[in-house]
Design an enzyme around this catalytic site. Structure first.
Site, PDB file in Angstrom:
ATOM      1  N   ASP A  81     -84.781  77.714  -6.371  1.00 10.83           N
ATOM      2  CA  ASP A  81     -84.637  78.443  -5.103  1.00 10.83           C
ATOM      3  C   ASP A  81     -85.681  79.550  -5.062  1.00 10.83           C
ATOM      4  OD1 ASP A  81     -83.599  80.038  -2.835  1.00 10.83           O
ATOM      5  OD2 ASP A  81     -81.756  78.896  -3.114  1.00 10.83           O
ATOM      6  N   ASP A  93     -77.322  72.308  -2.269  1.00 10.36           N
ATOM      7  CA  ASP A  93     -76.636  73.017  -1.177  1.00 10.36           C
ATOM      8  C   ASP A  93     -77.665  73.596  -0.204  1.00 10.36           C
ATOM      9  OD1 ASP A  93     -74.499  74.132   0.213  1.00 10.36           O
ATOM     10  OD2 ASP A  93     -74.305  75.862  -1.112  1.00 10.36           O
ATOM     11  N   LYS A 128     -74.942  69.543   5.943  1.00 10.09           N
ATOM     12  CA  LYS A 128     -74.567  70.508   6.980  1.00 10.09           C
ATOM     13  C   LYS A 128     -74.505  69.772   8.314  1.00 10.09           C
ATOM     14  CE  LYS A 128     -75.376  73.386   3.611  1.00 10.09           C
ATOM     15  NZ  LYS A 128     -74.342  74.058   2.836  1.00 10.09           N
ATOM     16  N   GLY A 133     -76.336  81.769  -6.563  1.00 14.42           N
ATOM     17  CA  GLY A 133     -75.986  81.243  -7.883  1.00 14.42           C
ATOM     18  C   GLY A 133     -74.542  80.837  -8.108  1.00 14.42           C
ATOM     19  N   GLY A 134     -73.751  80.689  -7.030  1.00 13.56           N
ATOM     20  CA  GLY A 134     -72.335  80.309  -7.191  1.00 13.56           C
ATOM     21  C   GLY A 134     -72.162  78.935  -7.845  1.00 13.56           C
ATOM     22  N   SER A 194     -69.383  80.619  -2.923  1.00 17.94           N
ATOM     23  CA  SER A 194     -69.689  79.183  -2.978  1.00 17.94           C
ATOM     24  C   SER A 194     -69.258  78.575  -4.310  1.00 17.94           C
ATOM     25  CB  SER A 194     -71.191  78.951  -2.828  1.00 17.94           C
ATOM     26  OG  SER A 194     -71.615  79.368  -1.583  1.00 17.94           O
ATOM     27  N   ASP A 219     -89.965  74.762  -4.220  1.00 21.54           N
ATOM     28  CA  ASP A 219     -89.379  74.044  -3.082  1.00 21.54           C
ATOM     29  C   ASP A 219     -88.466  72.927  -3.623  1.00 21.54           C
ATOM     30  OD1 ASP A 219     -88.760  72.500  -0.909  1.00 21.54           O
ATOM     31  OD2 ASP A 219     -90.821  72.325  -0.169  1.00 21.54           O
ATOM     32  N   ALA A 228     -79.658  79.820  -4.979  1.00 19.41           N
ATOM     33  CA  ALA A 228     -79.386  81.258  -4.823  1.00 19.41           C
ATOM     34  C   ALA A 228     -78.239  81.511  -3.828  1.00 19.41           C
ATOM     35  CB  ALA A 228     -80.662  81.948  -4.330  1.00 19.41           C
TER      36      ALA A 228
HETATM   37  C1  SAM Z   1     -76.106  77.968   1.220  1.00 14.96           C
HETATM   38  S1  SAM Z   1     -77.281  78.702   0.205  1.00 14.96           S
HETATM   39  C2  SAM Z   1     -76.840  78.133  -1.381  1.00 14.96           C
HETATM   40  C3  SAM Z   1     -75.696  78.839  -2.003  1.00 14.96           C
HETATM   41  C4  SAM Z   1     -75.506  78.426  -3.441  1.00 14.96           C
HETATM   42  N1  SAM Z   1     -75.045  77.041  -3.534  1.00 14.96           N
HETATM   43  C5  SAM Z   1     -74.507  79.297  -4.169  1.00 14.96           C
HETATM   44  O1  SAM Z   1     -73.546  78.738  -4.685  1.00 14.96           O
HETATM   45  O2  SAM Z   1     -74.691  80.493  -4.262  1.00 14.96           O
HETATM   46  C6  SAM Z   1     -78.705  77.778   0.563  1.00 14.96           C
HETATM   47  C7  SAM Z   1     -79.885  78.110  -0.296  1.00 14.96           C
HETATM   48  O3  SAM Z   1     -80.846  77.080  -0.143  1.00 14.96           O
HETATM   49  C8  SAM Z   1     -82.113  77.641  -0.293  1.00 14.96           C
HETATM   50  N2  SAM Z   1     -83.115  76.718   0.245  1.00 14.96           N
HETATM   51  C9  SAM Z   1     -83.249  76.265   1.516  1.00 14.96           C
HETATM   52  N3  SAM Z   1     -84.315  75.440   1.601  1.00 14.96           N
HETATM   53  C10 SAM Z   1     -84.827  75.353   0.348  1.00 14.96           C
HETATM   54  C11 SAM Z   1     -85.926  74.648  -0.215  1.00 14.96           C
HETATM   55  N4  SAM Z   1     -86.683  73.843   0.539  1.00 14.96           N
HETATM   56  N5  SAM Z   1     -86.144  74.785  -1.544  1.00 14.96           N
HETATM   57  C12 SAM Z   1     -85.366  75.580  -2.305  1.00 14.96           C
HETATM   58  N6  SAM Z   1     -84.320  76.269  -1.825  1.00 14.96           N
HETATM   59  C13 SAM Z   1     -84.064  76.163  -0.508  1.00 14.96           C
HETATM   60  C14 SAM Z   1     -82.036  78.976   0.408  1.00 14.96           C
HETATM   61  O4  SAM Z   1     -83.015  79.861  -0.103  1.00 14.96           O
HETATM   62  C15 SAM Z   1     -80.609  79.424   0.066  1.00 14.96           C
HETATM   63  O5  SAM Z   1     -80.606  80.284  -1.050  1.00 14.96           O
END
Ligand code: SAM
Length: 355
Positions: free
Chosen positions: A240, A276, A305, A223-224, A188, A260, A221
């Protein structure tokens, strides 16, 4: 007598394969060629389209004509013969292919063919030469002249088109290339790298992505995106419940909060918000609206999305609500939405406060 069909403007648009119908829907132009998964569409009948207002179009070109039954040898002569008389001179030549497996196999041919065609065009005085580029600014007439695009949907067909440098993408095939960092925690990383290149020019990147600036990454997470920001010298709060991985875990410029992302608010305003989280587009857009109305960030890059069938409608609804809310608060802003090369069933939005 002129045939009225010939006076209609024809457009050639490149897109991610599978998103041809979305291109047609968002332009509202008449579809002429829209094969599913082809990675391009031909449309007609709208005299004006603005590239920056389109989300699913990777490239916006004016179509002038096509050559069918290209011979295997000497492709040069039929292509030269098919070039439009106007414009007289082109600023650049792009030989392009669709983003499909067939396109990949054709890209070897386009790379070999490029110098031959360039040479022929220069001999005819139809291609601007590099000495026209100003040595200190790097700009010149080539930035102003229309570019010539020859697009090969397959090995025996070529579509001949031009682009307005101020109303199109500057990258070959409409795909901005970015490179992966070997220590990035996820692929990512490339998506945010591409977003910065697509939405900000070099000057804006230097101004708005300075070391010491602050950013919040919601849904960070593994972390990208956070890593992309840290590589540019920013200090990041990564929100995250999941773990950060690799070099991002425990990095001194990253504070990881297991909270959250919809509830988290910063103690003081930040320069950047990136998000993201995998959630409904309406919900993410509403969250972004709240941050901007509350003055909590200057700029944001976020993903919406779009796994649903009616993607264009879902995107429009989310962004219309965001625009209405910001307009009602008298907030001036810049908003661009684009399906990046690294976006699958999603699009990336750039939102910035304007003074
Ligand atoms: C597509 S991944 C993100 C990838 C990230 N942008 C990267 O570069 O590695 C989506 C992330 O959103 C987090 N997520 C989803 N709903 C969330 C919330 N309400 N609060 C915090 N994190 C959330 C998930 O735990 C997941 O790690």
């Amino acid at each position: 007598m002129t045939n009225p069909m010939n006076t209609l403007h024809s457009w050639l648009i490149y897109c991610r394969p599978g998103f041809e119908r979305d291109c047609v829907e968002e332009t509202q132009a008449k579809p002429v060629e829209t094969a599913e998964n082809s990675g391009f569409v031909v449309l007609q009948g709208k005299p004006k389209l603005a590239y920056k207002q389109l989300t699913f179009a990777r490239q916006l070109l004016t179509l002038h004509g096509e050559v069918n039954d290209l011979p295997e040898r000497d492709r040069l002569s039929p292509l030269l013969a098919a070039l439009p008389a106007a414009p007289e001179k082109f600023g650049a030549l792009y030989l392009e292919v669709p983003d499909t497996n067939e396109g990949k196999t054709l890209s070897g041919f386009t790379k070999r063919f490029q110098p031959l065609l360039e040479e022929a065009l220069r001999t005819q005085g139809r291609l601007e030469v590099e000495s026209d580029i100003h040595p200190s600014t790097g700009s010149g007439r080539t930035d102003m002249l229309p570019r010539l695009h020859i697009f090969f949907p397959d090995d025996h067909r070529a579509l001949i088109a031009t682009s307005d440098p101020h109303n199109s993408a500057s990258a070959l095939n409409g795909i901005q290339r970015v490179s992966m960092a070997s220590d990035a925690p996820s692929r990512s990383y490339l998506k945010l790298a591409e977003a910065f290149e697509v939405f900000l020019d070099k000057k804006e990147q230097a101004l708005w992505l300075k070391p010491g600036m602050t950013a919040i990454d919601l849904g960070a997470a593994p972390g990208g995106w956070t890593w992309q920001l840290v590589q540019r010298g920013l200090k990041v709060i990564a929100v995250d419940n999941g773990p950060l991985k690799g070099a991002a875990a425990g990095h001194p410029n990253i504070k990881h909060l297991r909270e959250d992302g919809f509830r988290f608010r910063p103690q003081r305003p930040v320069d950047w918000l990136v998000c993201d989280m995998v959630e409904q587009p309406q919900r993410v857009a509403a969250l972004m609206t709240e941050w901007f109305v509350g003055g909590m960030t200057q700029r944001a890059i976020f993903n919406l999305k779009l796994p649903m069938k009616k993607r264009v409608a879902a995107l429009k609804e989310a962004l219309d609500n965001l625009r209405t809310a910001l307009n009602n608060k008298g907030i001036r802003y810049q908003l661009e939405a684009r399906q990046l090369y690294h976006d699958r069933e999603e699009v990336t939005i750039y939102l910035a406060r304007k003074r």
